[in-house]
Design an enzyme around this catalytic site. Structure first.
Site, PDB file in Angstrom:
ATOM      1  N   THR A 200       0.988  -1.003  -0.094  1.00 37.95           N
ATOM      2  CA  THR A 200       0.297   0.212   0.085  1.00 37.95           C
ATOM      3  C   THR A 200       0.946   1.240  -0.072  1.00 37.95           C
ATOM      4  O   THR A 200       1.555   1.278   0.957  1.00 37.95           O
ATOM      5  CB  THR A 200      -0.897  -0.250   1.045  1.00 37.95           C
TER       6      THR A 200
ATOM      7  N   LYS B 165      -7.681   1.027  -2.626  1.00 37.76           N
ATOM      8  CA  LYS B 165      -7.177   0.645  -1.339  1.00 37.76           C
ATOM      9  C   LYS B 165      -7.514   1.873  -0.396  1.00 37.76           C
ATOM     10  O   LYS B 165      -7.807   1.784   0.703  1.00 37.76           O
ATOM     11  CB  LYS B 165      -5.835   0.288  -1.304  1.00 37.76           C
TER      12      LYS B 165
END
Length: 294
Positions: free
Chosen positions: A97, A172
């Site tokens: 991420t 995300k």
């Protein structure tokens, strides 16, 4: 079966790489701490390399799951980075991420070498990685995604492409925005139940079956009531992710007031010494506010 490399053997990467090997792929791993890579090779029967460049040589796919933007750059670029060793036509799949900016930056450098890039951050936590049940949010060229999807299926329950490079990271961000809003509301609800003299676990069990239900309520309410937070996704990592989301929103001219507020609540949890607690530890802030020990 493909020849693969996996870069980064944290709580997510270690089992994810294991699923690849168990599925019959030829897997070489790299980790900043070589001892952990050696241990993985012993556990799973694969091989390890001392640098990303050596790990990726001859590979069709390179998967990575490291910590943040700087960590990703460190394993991708430079004389010992992955791009220095990858062959043309190979595909880099990044499960870290990170910001959409660094994703687009790394993808552009990969493209100059004829290497595909799929940004593919995951959701499901350590348990999802260990059980091969991750949800994977992808961005990248459709052909690159289509080629990489069967490999990702080794550790996913759902894999979806949302658009060009960077789209996976932005998805995300949506995931994290939704999670922290849910955890904050659950913290408020459970603490309300406690102070109202209700059995909070019984309340959570009922509410989770109705319109107020969520994964967080079903899976975290019990441990929140019991003050158990030594599991799951750490507050420190969530604040890293929220910083990415809030920065992206600012660049888009958007205001995310609830997300920004919960981010500051997490800062208070960090001040309580809870940086490594699970994100459900937001309820500890209520306990401290009302004079309880945490």
């Amino acid at each position: 079966m493909a020849k693969l490399a996996f870069l980064g053997l944290g709580v997510m990467g270690y089992p994810m790489a294991g699923h690849l090997k168990a599925s019959g792929h030829d897997v070489t791993v790299y980790n900043r701490t070589t001892a952990k890579a050696e241990k993985w090779a012993e556990d799973h029967g694969g091989s390890f390399a001392p640098t990303p460049r050596e790990a990726v040589e001859g590979c069709d796919f390179v998967m990575a799951c490291v910590g943040n933007d700087d960590d990703l750059r460190s394993v991708v670029t430079g004389a010992d980075g992955a791009l220095a060793g990858m062959k043309g036509g190979a595909i880099f799949v990044d499960h870290t991420t990170v910001s959409a900016i660094v994703t687009e930056e790394m993808a552009a450098q990969a493209a100059q070498k004829g290497i595909g890039w799929v940004d593919a951050p995951v959701s499901g936590g350590q348990a999802g990685a260990e059980n091969g049940q991750l949800a994977i949010m992808c961005g990248g060229d459709e052909a690159h995604f289509t080629a990489a999807a069967p490999v990702m299926e080794c550790y996913s329950k759902m894999t979806e492409r949302f658009g060009p490079v960077g789209s996976g990271q932005k998805t995300k961000m949506v995931n994290q925005i939704c999670i922290v809003g849910a955890i904050q509301s659950i913290s408020e609800g459970l603490y309300f139940a406690m102070k109202a003299g209700l059995d909070p676990k019984k309340v959570a069990n009922l509410v989770s079956q109705g319109a107020g239900g969520s994964w967080q309520l079903a899976n975290r309410a019990g441990t929140m009531v019991d003050n158990e937070f030594n599991h799951g996704f750490a507050v420190d990592w969530m604040r890293k992710d929220l910083d990415i989301a809030l920065t992206q929103a600012d660049e888009m001219g958007l205001s995310l007031p609830v997300t920004a507020l919960v981010d500051q609540f997490y800062a208070e949890v960090q001040q309580l010494g809870g940086g490594r607690w699970d994100t459900s530890s937001l309820i500890q802030r209520f306990r401290r506010m009302h004079g309880e020990e945490v």
